[in-house]
Write a protein that holds these residues in place. Structure first.
Motif, mmCIF file in Angstrom:
data_model
loop_
_atom_site.group_PDB
_atom_site.id
_atom_site.type_symbol
_atom_site.label_atom_id
_atom_site.label_comp_id
_atom_site.label_asym_id
_atom_site.label_seq_id
_atom_site.Cartn_x
_atom_site.Cartn_y
_atom_site.Cartn_z
ATOM 1 N N LYS A 110 11.192 70.629 -1.222
ATOM 2 C CA LYS A 110 10.868 71.806 -2.020
ATOM 3 C C LYS A 110 11.974 72.852 -1.892
ATOM 4 O O LYS A 110 12.416 73.442 -2.888
ATOM 5 N N LEU A 111 12.458 73.060 -0.699
ATOM 6 C CA LEU A 111 13.550 74.013 -0.484
ATOM 7 C C LEU A 111 14.807 73.576 -1.218
ATOM 8 O O LEU A 111 15.515 74.399 -1.809
ATOM 9 N N ALA A 112 15.090 72.278 -1.176
ATOM 10 C CA ALA A 112 16.296 71.774 -1.833
ATOM 11 C C ALA A 112 16.267 72.038 -3.328
ATOM 12 O O ALA A 112 17.318 72.214 -3.960
ATOM 13 N N GLY A 113 15.071 72.066 -3.895
ATOM 14 C CA GLY A 113 14.945 72.358 -5.313
ATOM 15 C C GLY A 113 15.204 73.815 -5.659
ATOM 16 O O GLY A 113 15.264 74.167 -6.843
ATOM 17 N N HIS A 114 15.355 74.648 -4.629
ATOM 18 C CA HIS A 114 15.602 76.076 -4.854
ATOM 19 C C HIS A 114 16.978 76.491 -4.314
ATOM 20 O O HIS A 114 17.226 77.672 -4.088
ATOM 21 N N GLN A 115 17.869 75.510 -4.097
ATOM 22 C CA GLN A 115 19.216 75.817 -3.631
ATOM 23 C C GLN A 115 20.234 75.040 -4.457
ATOM 24 O O GLN A 115 20.058 73.841 -4.707
ATOM 25 N N LYS A 116 21.287 75.727 -4.884
ATOM 26 C CA LYS A 116 22.311 75.110 -5.717
ATOM 27 C C LYS A 116 23.343 74.380 -4.854
ATOM 28 O O LYS A 116 23.438 74.602 -3.649
ATOM 29 N N LYS A 117 24.123 73.519 -5.491
ATOM 30 C CA LYS A 117 25.172 72.807 -4.764
ATOM 31 C C LYS A 117 26.216 73.763 -4.200
ATOM 32 O O LYS A 117 26.900 73.449 -3.236
ATOM 33 N N SER A 118 26.347 74.942 -4.818
ATOM 34 C CA SER A 118 27.284 75.943 -4.314
ATOM 35 C C SER A 118 26.813 76.557 -3.004
ATOM 36 O O SER A 118 27.573 77.234 -2.309
ATOM 37 N N GLY A 119 25.542 76.326 -2.643
ATOM 38 C CA GLY A 119 24.958 76.921 -1.450
ATOM 39 C C GLY A 119 24.052 78.090 -1.761
ATOM 40 O O GLY A 119 23.212 78.465 -0.945
ATOM 41 N N GLU A 120 24.211 78.683 -2.941
ATOM 42 C CA GLU A 120 23.367 79.818 -3.313
ATOM 43 C C GLU A 120 21.911 79.372 -3.435
ATOM 44 O O GLU A 120 21.620 78.294 -3.962
ATOM 45 N N CYS A 121 20.985 80.186 -2.946
ATOM 46 C CA CYS A 121 19.581 79.812 -3.002
ATOM 47 C C CYS A 121 18.736 80.992 -3.456
ATOM 48 O O CYS A 121 19.187 82.145 -3.459
ATOM 49 N N LEU A 122 17.512 80.694 -3.837
ATOM 50 C CA LEU A 122 16.554 81.739 -4.174
ATOM 51 C C LEU A 122 16.009 82.348 -2.888
ATOM 52 O O LEU A 122 16.001 81.716 -1.829
ATOM 53 N N SER A 123 15.512 83.566 -2.976
ATOM 54 C CA SER A 123 14.892 84.180 -1.799
ATOM 55 C C SER A 123 13.500 83.606 -1.565
ATOM 56 O O SER A 123 12.979 83.654 -0.453
ATOM 57 N N GLY A 124 12.882 83.056 -2.626
ATOM 58 C CA GLY A 124 11.554 82.476 -2.483
ATOM 59 C C GLY A 124 10.974 82.127 -3.834
ATOM 60 O O GLY A 124 11.665 82.162 -4.855
#
Length: 235
Positions: free
Chosen positions: A179-193
């Protein structure tokens, strides 16, 4: 959109939901005004300080026994009354209690158990700590409206909870990790939640958030050796 209800397997003679009315202006938690009066006021409230208080008028002779089951729950607005009525059957309540006890009982021994000479320490490690870790991951980290006002699952919080449950329930930790992986881009940028109601959070995460998924993946591999998940299930 939701209502909280309380009911019992014996019909109550009174109730209160307003804490201030129950305690009273000069009462205390040890001696609420409603208890000293011997009667509840039938108050209804929404969004203020609440209490779930039911009144039963019971006369017992020496040797008599009296028992009721108290049930509280939450339901979508308009559905609470019907659901509450369905929980007045003591047989159904006892069945649910057993199912709940069996559900949490499956966590112990689980993948591991601890035996020491201290029975209380054993109970803490084998029952309560496991239950707390699981309950926190399922419920406690969903930031409540009292906490942040948005009702979201935090990215970092979810990663930390997955760490906690990893040795206890690897499949659950895996689901959280994916689930977390679905909220993080390959660039490393991620959502806060994200929220189960409104979707992804739009606010900017703090700088350490992107590091938590690699830490979790590393811990998951060490615990399970499951390289297939890393190859196939993480986008």
């Amino acid at each position: 959109p939701y209502e909280v209800f309380m009911t019992a397997t014996k019909a109550p003679t009174g109730f209160d939901t307003d804490l201030e009315s129950f305690i009273g202006p000069y009462g205390t938690f040890a001696a609420p005004d409603a208890v000293r009066r011997g009667a509840l006021a039938g108050t209804k409230t929404r969004g203020f300080s609440m209490v779930a208080a039911l009144q039963f008028d019971v006369t017992l002779r020496p040797g008599d026994e009296w028992r009721t089951e108290i049930v509280t729950g939450i339901a979508k607005a308009g559905a609470a009354a019907a659901i509450a009525k369905s929980w007045t059957d003591p047989t159904r309540v006892e069945k649910a209690r057993k199912e709940n006890r069996d559900h949490w009982g499956r966590l112990s021994p689980g993948p591991f158990d601890v035996t020491t000479k201290d029975a209380r320490w054993n109970a803490f490690l084998n029952i309560w700590l496991k239950k707390q870790i699981r309950a926190c991951g399922d419920w406690g980290r969903s930031a409540t409206y009292y906490h942040e006002g948005v009702g979201t699952f935090g990215f970092r919080n979810t990663a930390q909870d997955a760490f906690g449950i990893l040795s206890l329930d690897p499949p659950r930790a895996k689901a959280m990790m994916v689930k977390l992986a679905g909220h993080q881009k390959k660039s490393g940028e991620c959502l806060s939640g994200w929220s189960l109601e409104t979707g992804p959070s739009l606010d900017r995460p703090t700088s350490d958030f992107p590091a938590w998924l690699p830490f979790l993946v590393n811990a998951y591999l060490k615990e399970t050796g499951d390289e297939k998940t890393i190859r196939d299930d993480i986008p």
